[in-house]
Write an enzyme that holds these catalytic residues in place. Structure first.
Site, mmCIF file in Angstrom:
data_model
loop_
_atom_site.group_PDB
_atom_site.id
_atom_site.type_symbol
_atom_site.label_atom_id
_atom_site.label_comp_id
_atom_site.label_asym_id
_atom_site.label_seq_id
_atom_site.Cartn_x
_atom_site.Cartn_y
_atom_site.Cartn_z
ATOM 1 N NE ARG A 12 17.861 27.969 -30.788
ATOM 2 C CZ ARG A 12 18.415 28.870 -29.980
ATOM 3 N NH1 ARG A 12 19.688 29.188 -30.116
ATOM 4 N NH2 ARG A 12 17.694 29.472 -29.058
ATOM 5 C CD1 TRP A 70 14.146 18.856 -25.565
ATOM 6 C CD2 TRP A 70 15.794 19.480 -26.957
ATOM 7 N NE1 TRP A 70 14.238 20.234 -25.556
ATOM 8 C CE2 TRP A 70 15.222 20.643 -26.391
ATOM 9 C CE3 TRP A 70 16.848 19.628 -27.863
ATOM 10 C CZ2 TRP A 70 15.668 21.933 -26.696
ATOM 11 C CZ3 TRP A 70 17.298 20.901 -28.168
ATOM 12 C CH2 TRP A 70 16.714 22.042 -27.585
ATOM 13 C CG HIS A 109 15.989 31.825 -33.396
ATOM 14 N ND1 HIS A 109 16.716 32.225 -32.306
ATOM 15 C CD2 HIS A 109 15.171 30.840 -32.943
ATOM 16 C CE1 HIS A 109 16.366 31.518 -31.245
ATOM 17 N NE2 HIS A 109 15.441 30.657 -31.612
HETATM 18 FE FE1 CCH Z 1 14.203 25.598 -30.014
HETATM 19 N N1 CCH Z 1 15.573 25.927 -28.569
HETATM 20 N N2 CCH Z 1 12.798 26.561 -28.936
HETATM 21 N N3 CCH Z 1 12.890 25.406 -31.537
HETATM 22 N N4 CCH Z 1 15.646 24.752 -31.124
HETATM 23 C C1 CCH Z 1 16.878 25.546 -28.567
HETATM 24 C C2 CCH Z 1 17.509 24.802 -29.524
HETATM 25 C C3 CCH Z 1 16.914 24.409 -30.711
HETATM 26 C C4 CCH Z 1 12.956 27.064 -27.676
HETATM 27 C C5 CCH Z 1 14.152 27.175 -26.984
HETATM 28 C C6 CCH Z 1 15.343 26.620 -27.403
HETATM 29 C C7 CCH Z 1 11.593 25.831 -31.545
HETATM 30 C C8 CCH Z 1 10.883 26.298 -30.443
HETATM 31 C C9 CCH Z 1 11.467 26.650 -29.243
HETATM 32 C C10 CCH Z 1 15.486 24.239 -32.397
HETATM 33 C C11 CCH Z 1 14.378 24.398 -33.206
HETATM 34 C C12 CCH Z 1 13.196 24.979 -32.802
HETATM 35 C C13 CCH Z 1 17.509 26.007 -27.368
HETATM 36 C C14 CCH Z 1 18.974 25.798 -27.012
HETATM 37 C C15 CCH Z 1 16.559 26.673 -26.642
HETATM 38 C C16 CCH Z 1 16.725 27.312 -25.284
HETATM 39 C C17 CCH Z 1 19.869 26.845 -27.664
HETATM 40 C C18 CCH Z 1 21.318 26.632 -27.331
HETATM 41 O O1 CCH Z 1 21.647 26.685 -26.143
HETATM 42 O O2 CCH Z 1 22.114 26.396 -28.262
HETATM 43 C C19 CCH Z 1 11.687 27.474 -27.147
HETATM 44 C C20 CCH Z 1 11.429 28.082 -25.783
HETATM 45 C C21 CCH Z 1 10.766 27.212 -28.104
HETATM 46 C C22 CCH Z 1 9.314 27.451 -27.962
HETATM 47 O O3 CCH Z 1 8.517 26.912 -28.661
HETATM 48 C C23 CCH Z 1 11.064 25.712 -32.870
HETATM 49 C C24 CCH Z 1 9.649 26.137 -33.281
HETATM 50 C C25 CCH Z 1 12.055 25.192 -33.660
HETATM 51 C C26 CCH Z 1 12.052 24.876 -35.129
HETATM 52 C C27 CCH Z 1 10.959 24.580 -35.800
HETATM 53 C C28 CCH Z 1 16.661 23.491 -32.765
HETATM 54 C C29 CCH Z 1 16.865 22.699 -34.055
HETATM 55 C C30 CCH Z 1 17.560 23.599 -31.700
HETATM 56 C C31 CCH Z 1 18.950 22.965 -31.578
HETATM 57 C C32 CCH Z 1 20.018 23.947 -31.996
HETATM 58 C C33 CCH Z 1 21.423 23.421 -31.872
HETATM 59 O O4 CCH Z 1 22.329 24.247 -31.953
HETATM 60 O O5 CCH Z 1 21.635 22.217 -31.710
#
Ligand code: CCH
Length: 286
Positions: free
Chosen positions: A34, A178, A38
């Site tokens: 993430r 998820w 970002h």
């Molecule tokens: Fe995402 N993501 N993401 N995401 N994401 C969150 C967590 C992860 C969106 C929203 C969220 C991508 C695209 C999107 C990861 C990778 C990717 C969370 C929870 C939200 C909300 C954050 C929290 O509470 O900690 C949205 C909207 C989009 C739209 O497309 C893309 C692209 C990627 C990478 C290629 C990953 C990995 C996580 C898990 C992080 C963790 O701390 O476990």
């Protein structure tokens, strides 16, 4: 301290910090992915601003964006690696960590090149609001990702990263994972999107997400409204179906599109040196 440019030594140390028994599901991997996303996902093709170069998240303007809440955990995990290999820039370290984490969690090999600098050009700083909002729908996803230069298929492929990790109520406000095994990279996210019945749930905070109670694991799995939107939009759904049935194809496409993500806004010459940044002001020539 490794020799300047010895990215193999850095990769090895990133791989070694993956195992974090006290943290989340026992792995630093998801939050590192993430962080990489970002750092790069602020790019705007039209104005050529944002992107991973410069590692702007070290500063309040970008790091304090509510969309980046929780990513300090990822940066803290990486600090010993930066201490040990002080020649590497944060911009390279964060993107490389994402690539290494995906591989360590069973995902594809992703092409990665170094050379980003930590020089922050104020005129290239992204405004807040460049990252997607999980409460929204398909139009919002297109608006965000077309700006970076991605198409519908690439949007769906990238979304497959939600095979990893979880939502934290104290970070985004959403809650839960998820998939059942959120530290194993796979196409399970796409399969569950299609095979389970997702119902809307309003959390105590008033935030709405989609949930399904999984009888086998006795855990509640979740989807964001943006995840569900991928199944409701005809053009997106085609690719959700493709990746749900063809894991190899998902791995190939994800690998290519993640490599593209971490190169956004970066121009290189034939030798791989970055040409559109002020290298004199810090950083390492590839
Ligand atoms: Fe995402 N993501 N993401 N995401 N994401 C969150 C967590 C992860 C969106 C929203 C969220 C991508 C695209 C999107 C990861 C990778 C990717 C969370 C929870 C939200 C909300 C954050 C929290 O509470 O900690 C949205 C909207 C989009 C739209 O497309 C893309 C692209 C990627 C990478 C290629 C990953 C990995 C996580 C898990 C992080 C963790 O701390 O476990």
């Amino acid at each position: 301290m490794s020799k300047k440019g010895d990215f193999e030594a850095v990769r090895k140390d990133i791989a070694e910090l993956m195992h974090q028994p006290e943290y989340d599901d026992g792995s630093a991997g998801p939050v590192l992915v993430r962080l990489a996303w970002h750092s790069a996902g602020t790019f705007d093709a039209e104005t050529d601003t944002g992107g991973s170069n410069g590692a702007g998240m070290r500063y309040e303007a970008e790091g304090g964006d509510p969309a980046n809440a929780g990513l300090q955990h990822a940066r803290v995990f990486l600090e010993p690696v930066k201490d040990k290999h002080s020649w590497i820039t944060y911009a390279d370290l964060w993107t490389l960590a994402g690539v290494v984490a995906i591989k360590e969690m069973g995902g594809p090999t992703i092409a990665w090149k170094g050379g980003r600098t930590d020089y922050v050009d104020d005129s290239k700083l992204p405004p807040r609001g460049r990252l997607p909002d999980g409460a929204k729908g398909a139009d919002h996803l297109r608006w965000i990702f077309y700006r970076m230069g991605f198409n519908d298929q690439e949007i769906v492929a990238l979304s497959g990263a939600h095979n990893l990790g979880r939502c934290h109520s104290d970070r985004s406000g959403f809650e839960g994972a998820w998939v059942n095994n959120p530290t194993q990279f796979s196409n399970q996210y796409f399969r569950l999107l299609l095979s389970l019945q997702w119902r809307k749930k309003t959390l105590k905070s008033g935030i709405e997400q989609f949930v399904n109670f999984d009888e086998d694991s006795e855990t509640e799995l979740m989807m964001l409204p943006t995840d569900i939107a991928l199944t409701q939009d005809k053009s997106f759904r085609k690719y959700v179906e493709l990746y749900a049935r063809d894991k190899e194809r998902f791995f190939e496409d994800f690998s290519r599109v993640f490599a593209k993500l971490v190169e956004l806004g970066i121009q290189r010459d034939a030798d791989g040196n970055i040409t559109n940044t002020d290298n004199e002001k810090g950083g390492y020539h590839a």
